[in-house]
Design an enzyme around this catalytic site. Structure first.
Site, PDB file in Angstrom:
ATOM      1  N   LEU A  82       4.762  -0.181   2.128  1.00  0.00           N
ATOM      2  CA  LEU A  82       3.399  -0.666   2.358  1.00  0.00           C
ATOM      3  C   LEU A  82       3.005  -0.445   3.806  1.00  0.00           C
ATOM      4  CD1 LEU A  82       3.416  -3.989   0.322  1.00  0.00           C
ATOM      5  CD2 LEU A  82       3.203  -1.624  -0.441  1.00  0.00           C
ATOM      6  N   GLY A 102       8.271  -0.512  -0.263  1.00  0.00           N
ATOM      7  CA  GLY A 102       7.296  -0.022  -1.241  1.00  0.00           C
ATOM      8  C   GLY A 102       7.600   1.397  -1.705  1.00  0.00           C
ATOM      9  N   ASN A 121      14.159  -3.411   1.645  1.00  0.00           N
ATOM     10  CA  ASN A 121      14.651  -4.017   2.898  1.00  0.00           C
ATOM     11  C   ASN A 121      13.823  -5.226   3.349  1.00  0.00           C
ATOM     12  OD1 ASN A 121      12.341  -2.573   3.495  1.00  0.00           O
ATOM     13  ND2 ASN A 121      13.042  -1.901   5.492  1.00  0.00           N
ATOM     14  N   GLU A 122      13.012  -5.799   2.451  1.00  0.00           N
ATOM     15  CA  GLU A 122      12.061  -6.841   2.849  1.00  0.00           C
ATOM     16  C   GLU A 122      12.702  -7.978   3.638  1.00  0.00           C
ATOM     17  OE1 GLU A 122      11.884  -5.151   0.145  1.00  0.00           O
ATOM     18  OE2 GLU A 122       9.790  -4.641  -0.248  1.00  0.00           O
TER      19      GLU A 122
HETATM   20  C1  LIG Z   1       8.425 -15.744  -3.779  1.00  0.00           C
HETATM   21  C2  LIG Z   1       7.366 -14.710  -3.856  1.00  0.00           C
HETATM   22  C3  LIG Z   1       6.732 -14.418  -2.551  1.00  0.00           C
HETATM   23  C4  LIG Z   1       5.744 -13.318  -2.698  1.00  0.00           C
HETATM   24  C5  LIG Z   1       5.284 -12.878  -1.357  1.00  0.00           C
HETATM   25  C6  LIG Z   1       5.067 -11.442  -1.310  1.00  0.00           C
HETATM   26  C7  LIG Z   1       5.137 -10.946   0.114  1.00  0.00           C
HETATM   27  C8  LIG Z   1       5.522  -9.497   0.148  1.00  0.00           C
HETATM   28  C9  LIG Z   1       4.946  -8.880   1.335  1.00  0.00           C
HETATM   29  C10 LIG Z   1       5.132  -7.643   1.700  1.00  0.00           C
HETATM   30  C11 LIG Z   1       5.956  -6.663   1.054  1.00  0.00           C
HETATM   31  C12 LIG Z   1       6.158  -5.521   1.745  1.00  0.00           C
HETATM   32  C13 LIG Z   1       6.900  -4.384   1.261  1.00  0.00           C
HETATM   33  C14 LIG Z   1       6.824  -3.208   2.227  1.00  0.00           C
HETATM   34  O1  LIG Z   1       6.775  -2.107   1.789  1.00  0.00           O
HETATM   35  S1  LIG Z   1       6.755  -3.533   3.906  1.00  0.00           S
HETATM   36  C15 LIG Z   1       7.027  -1.968   4.716  1.00  0.00           C
HETATM   37  C16 LIG Z   1       8.473  -1.805   4.980  1.00  0.00           C
HETATM   38  N1  LIG Z   1       8.741  -0.490   5.521  1.00  0.00           N
HETATM   39  C17 LIG Z   1       9.677  -0.271   6.396  1.00  0.00           C
HETATM   40  O2  LIG Z   1      10.412  -1.142   6.821  1.00  0.00           O
HETATM   41  C18 LIG Z   1       9.805   1.148   6.901  1.00  0.00           C
HETATM   42  C19 LIG Z   1       9.409   1.251   8.327  1.00  0.00           C
HETATM   43  N2  LIG Z   1       9.470   2.624   8.785  1.00  0.00           N
HETATM   44  C20 LIG Z   1      10.610   3.263   9.047  1.00  0.00           C
HETATM   45  O3  LIG Z   1      11.700   2.771   8.905  1.00  0.00           O
HETATM   46  C21 LIG Z   1      10.478   4.671   9.553  1.00  0.00           C
HETATM   47  O4  LIG Z   1       9.141   4.875   9.948  1.00  0.00           O
HETATM   48  C22 LIG Z   1      10.866   5.758   8.551  1.00  0.00           C
HETATM   49  C23 LIG Z   1      10.168   5.585   7.207  1.00  0.00           C
HETATM   50  C24 LIG Z   1      12.396   5.758   8.339  1.00  0.00           C
HETATM   51  C25 LIG Z   1      10.457   7.147   9.124  1.00  0.00           C
HETATM   52  O5  LIG Z   1      10.994   7.311  10.401  1.00  0.00           O
HETATM   53  P1  LIG Z   1      10.389   8.411  11.400  1.00  0.00           P
HETATM   54  O6  LIG Z   1      10.171   9.673  10.662  1.00  0.00           O
HETATM   55  O7  LIG Z   1      11.266   8.421  12.593  1.00  0.00           O
HETATM   56  O8  LIG Z   1       8.934   7.899  11.735  1.00  0.00           O
HETATM   57  P2  LIG Z   1       8.523   6.741  12.763  1.00  0.00           P
HETATM   58  O9  LIG Z   1       9.359   5.552  12.564  1.00  0.00           O
HETATM   59  O10 LIG Z   1       8.483   7.337  14.133  1.00  0.00           O
HETATM   60  O11 LIG Z   1       7.064   6.400  12.273  1.00  0.00           O
HETATM   61  C26 LIG Z   1       5.948   7.249  12.521  1.00  0.00           C
HETATM   62  C27 LIG Z   1       4.719   6.387  12.694  1.00  0.00           C
HETATM   63  O12 LIG Z   1       4.482   5.683  11.464  1.00  0.00           O
HETATM   64  C28 LIG Z   1       4.435   4.259  11.719  1.00  0.00           C
HETATM   65  N3  LIG Z   1       4.986   3.571  10.559  1.00  0.00           N
HETATM   66  C29 LIG Z   1       6.196   3.705  10.009  1.00  0.00           C
HETATM   67  N4  LIG Z   1       6.334   2.933   8.929  1.00  0.00           N
HETATM   68  C30 LIG Z   1       5.159   2.262   8.791  1.00  0.00           C
HETATM   69  C31 LIG Z   1       4.679   1.320   7.839  1.00  0.00           C
HETATM   70  N5  LIG Z   1       5.392   0.893   6.798  1.00  0.00           N
HETATM   71  N6  LIG Z   1       3.433   0.845   7.994  1.00  0.00           N
HETATM   72  C32 LIG Z   1       2.650   1.261   9.010  1.00  0.00           C
HETATM   73  N7  LIG Z   1       3.059   2.174   9.966  1.00  0.00           N
HETATM   74  C33 LIG Z   1       4.300   2.673   9.826  1.00  0.00           C
HETATM   75  C34 LIG Z   1       5.276   4.091  12.967  1.00  0.00           C
HETATM   76  O13 LIG Z   1       4.931   2.902  13.613  1.00  0.00           O
HETATM   77  C35 LIG Z   1       4.903   5.333  13.754  1.00  0.00           C
HETATM   78  O14 LIG Z   1       3.629   5.075  14.336  1.00  0.00           O
HETATM   79  P3  LIG Z   1       3.190   5.787  15.701  1.00  0.00           P
HETATM   80  O15 LIG Z   1       3.095   7.252  15.364  1.00  0.00           O
HETATM   81  O16 LIG Z   1       1.887   5.163  16.043  1.00  0.00           O
HETATM   82  O17 LIG Z   1       4.272   5.510  16.706  1.00  0.00           O
END
Ligand SMILES: CCCCCCCC/C=C\C=C\CC(=O)SCCNC(=O)CCNC(=O)[C@H](O)C(C)(C)COP(=O)(O)OP(=O)(O)OC[C@H]1O[C@@H](n2cnc3c(N)ncnc32)[C@H](O)[C@@H]1OP(=O)(O)O
Length: 292
Positions: free
Chosen positions: A100, A145, A168-169
């Site tokens: 997400l 996500g 990994n939430e």
């Molecule tokens: C009891 C019931 C309760 C119910 C409650 C429900 C609540 C649930 C709420 C939420 C659920 C959420 C689920 C999700 O999906 S949360 C998102 C989790 N994602 C991650 O942890 C992944 C994060 N990203 C990474 O690990 C890396 O970016 C990776 C995918 C491995 C890629 O690495 P790499 O190629 O080195 O790229 P960068 O890390 O340099 O990223 C490039 C730019 O993109 C931005 N980025 C990365 N991920 C996200 C993201 N998920 N959202 C927004 N932006 C993201 C990153 O900051 C870099 O930005 P910039 O270029 O400006 O530096």
């Protein structure tokens, strides 16, 4: 692989929009503006009728409301066109989907937050209960996500060994909602799901294969697509209605959970994500990603 124009026209509102705009602008100016890239591309193979649906939101295919909406429209279009199958993949060489879009959840006004979650719910339901066979060709990292999208397909082929996948939430201080849990449990069973989710562990492709989180590991995207096509081809002689009803029956728990709990689920999301300490956590996590 050929793009079937008729199919694309009915599938992508964006495609009709950009065609219309560019042809009308051409009358008035020398240089028509470059149309925006669709956030999701769809190519339907003429012979097999199988669609390759490619997430296309650089740099990491984080799932925001417009992308999810586009994906949902494409799935609905495929349903309407009685698709033979769908392969979900990414235009990035290293990331399937980063999950997400955290920006959608950070300091967001309540109406936007709510629209984001309801779009996620309905897109997920469209994918999870789709009548046609679905395969995730996971050609890059698939956290959170990204893993959910993969789990919602019927078969997972992942490019390895260096990419990782998992829910990994908990590592982020957030909680995977029950339907994320159901998807993981569908695939891994109760015990492994509990272990994986409570730790928020990410698995390398070889680890995921050993655990059964993915079904096959290959070395590149082309191989992933070929394996996905093979999986789908085995249904060619299975009557589609029998297949669809069986899939719905097997997936009944998840489908029913979502149908019965959409509003409560939205409320739980809003309550959790708007908490000050959760907002702070998301902010710190985003900063750590940007600092890398
Ligand atoms: C009891 C019931 C309760 C119910 C409650 C429900 C609540 C649930 C709420 C939420 C659920 C959420 C689920 C999700 O999906 S949360 C998102 C989790 N994602 C991650 O942890 C992944 C994060 N990203 C990474 O690990 C890396 O970016 C990776 C995918 C491995 C890629 O690495 P790499 O190629 O080195 O790229 P960068 O890390 O340099 O990223 C490039 C730019 O993109 C931005 N980025 C990365 N991920 C996200 C993201 N998920 N959202 C927004 N932006 C993201 C990153 O900051 C870099 O930005 P910039 O270029 O400006 O530096």
């Amino acid at each position: 692989m050929a793009v079937v124009f008729r199919t694309c026209k009915s599938l992508s509102k964006n495609a009709i929009f950009t065609r219309g705009i560019s042809s009308s602008l051409r009358l008035h100016s020398q240089k028509p503006p470059t149309p925006p890239e669709p956030l999701v591309n769809v190519d339907v193979d003429d012979k097999s009728g199988v669609a390759v649906v490619t997430l296309n939101r650089p740099p990491v295919n984080s799932l925001n409301t417009p992308l999810l909406s586009e994906l949902k429209n494409i799935i609905k279009g495929l349903e309407d066109n009685k698709s033979r199958g769908m392969i979900l993949t990414s235009s990035s060489e290293t990331v399937f989907s980063a999950g997400l879009d955290l920006m959608e959840m950070y300091n967001a006004p309540k109406d936007k937050l709510s629209a984001f979650w309801t779009t996620l719910q309905s897109t997920w339901l469209a994918l999870y209960r789709s009548s046609f066979p679905t395969v995730a060709a996971i050609n890059g990292h698939a956290p959170a996500g990204g893993c959910l999208l993969s789990l919602s397909c019927e078969y997972r082929v992942m490019v390895g060994p260096k990419f990782s996948i998992g829910l990994n939430e908990t590592q982020l201080g957030i909680v995977a909602p029950p339907w994320f849990v159901i998807c993981m449990r569908d695939v891994l069973g109760h015990r492994q799901t509990e272990m994986a989710l409570t730790s928020g562990r990410m698995f390398s492709a070889p680890e995921a294969l050993k655990l059964g989180l993915i079904d096959a590991m290959v070395t590149n995207k082309a191989e992933a697509i070929t394996e996905a096509q093979k999986f789908i081809a085995q249904f060619a002689k299975i009557p589609p209605l029998a297949r669809k009803l069986t899939k719905e029956s097997v997936r009944q728990e998840g489908i029913k959970y979502m149908e019965d709990n959409m509003i409560d689920d939205l409320q739980m999301f809003m309550d959790l994500v708007t908490q000050e300490k959760i907002q702070k956590g998301i902010g710190l996590y985003l900063a750590s990603l940007k600092k890398k």
